[in-house]
Design an enzyme around this catalytic site. Structure first.
Site, PDB file in Angstrom:
ATOM      1  N   GLU A 277       2.787  -0.758   4.426  1.00 36.08           N
ATOM      2  CA  GLU A 277       2.522   0.250   4.545  1.00 36.08           C
ATOM      3  C   GLU A 277       4.094   1.450   3.931  1.00 36.08           C
ATOM      4  OE1 GLU A 277      -0.120   2.481   3.851  1.00 36.08           O
ATOM      5  OE2 GLU A 277      -2.038   1.245   4.549  1.00 36.08           O
TER       6      GLU A 277
ATOM      7  N   HIS B  60       0.493  -1.041  -0.123  1.00 34.57           N
ATOM      8  CA  HIS B  60       0.216  -0.109  -0.113  1.00 34.57           C
ATOM      9  C   HIS B  60       0.473   1.017   0.115  1.00 34.57           C
ATOM     10  CE1 HIS B  60      -3.126  -2.396   2.059  1.00 34.57           C
ATOM     11  NE2 HIS B  60      -2.554  -2.859   2.436  1.00 34.57           N
TER      12      HIS B  60
ATOM     13  N   HIS C 192      -2.646  -3.147  -3.229  1.00 36.72           N
ATOM     14  CA  HIS C 192      -4.222  -2.586  -3.056  1.00 36.72           C
ATOM     15  C   HIS C 192      -4.716  -2.657  -4.016  1.00 36.72           C
ATOM     16  CE1 HIS C 192      -6.639  -0.908   0.227  1.00 36.72           C
ATOM     17  NE2 HIS C 192      -7.571  -2.106   0.238  1.00 36.72           N
TER      18      HIS C 192
HETATM   19 ZN   LIG Z   1      -4.099   0.221   0.574  1.00 36.22          ZN
END
Ligand SMILES: [Zn+2]
Length: 244
Positions: free
Chosen positions: A92, A27, A134
């Site tokens: 992330e 992400h 994602h």
């Molecule tokens: Zn995401």
């Protein structure tokens, strides 16, 4: 490799077994600053989290233990798996994203990502075709990590997959429109082999999933329209996935 613990309260309390972990989902945070992003991922009110966050300087934070389910993917699917939080490790990367000024990921960030993925791949025997973005698993809702994410470079380390098509052939095929239903059906079957879930026959869905495919594998033109170049790449990747 140093990993800094910075635990988030946002995870399922039930422990999962090692063999449940099948995927890595990448992400970007999509917020103004790194600090703000980590704060949100650790705020019980936000109900979002990930296992790891990597900042612009390449510093790695562990927010949730691998054996707990973090809340990063939402409604999502890949191959036979649905609601992927249960089966995945979420990573992330700090980046402002398309809303606040999408920039290149830093070299240090990508180096740290490679290092952490290397460990995870070995520990959980994660297949390269199951390391995705994602946007691949939620094409209707998400566009992260976006077209600046270096999938081609990472595939050399078995982090995700890449095609081996001739570049000259691809360039020639770009923008050549696909008209026949057979070719469109072929593309959809290729997408399914790669792992995309094509559950929906609507035109808008086809547009969005084509766009997600382009964002990942054909960054030069992201317009949601199927052309010959996309078809050639999808065919090549499909073969790769069938053999791995
Ligand atoms: Zn995401």
């Amino acid at each position: 490799m140093k990993i800094n613990n910075h635990f988030s309260p946002n995870f399922h309390k039930k422990t999962r077994s090692k063999s449940t972990i099948k995927l890595i989902i990448i992400h970007y945070t999509g917020m103004q600053s790194g600090r703000e992003s980590i704060k949100r991922l650790c705020n019980p009110k936000s109900k979002v989290s990930s296992h790891f966050v990597i900042n612009r300087k390449g510093k790695i934070y562990r927010l949730v233990q691998d054996n707990k389910i973090a809340w990063h993917a939402g409604k999502s699917s890949w191959r036979k798996y649905k609601n992927l939080n249960k089966y995945s490790i979420g990573i992330e990367l700090i980046n402002k994203g398309h809303r606040f000024g999408y920039t290149k990921f830093t070299k240090k960030q990508i180096l740290s990502l490679k290092n952490i993925c290397k460990i995870l791949i070995k520990k959980y025997k994660i297949k390269s075709k199951n390391i995705i973005g994602h946007s691949d698993v939620a094409p209707l809702r998400k566009i992260d990590p976006g077209e600046k994410f270096p999938w081609k470079e990472l595939a050399k380390k078995k982090i995700g997959i890449w095609h081996n098509c001739k570049l000259s052939l691809l360039k020639k095929s770009r923008k050549i429109k696909i008209y026949t239903m057979q070719e469109k059906a072929k593309f959809i079957n290729n997408l399914i082999d790669i792992g995309y879930c094509v559950s929906n026959k609507k035109k808008t869905f086809f547009f969005k999933i084509t766009k997600a495919f382009q964002r990942h594998y054909r960054k030069e033109l992201i317009n949601g329209h199927l052309d010959k170049e996309c078809l050639i790449i999808a065919q090549n990747l499909s073969k790769h996935c069938k053999n791995s």
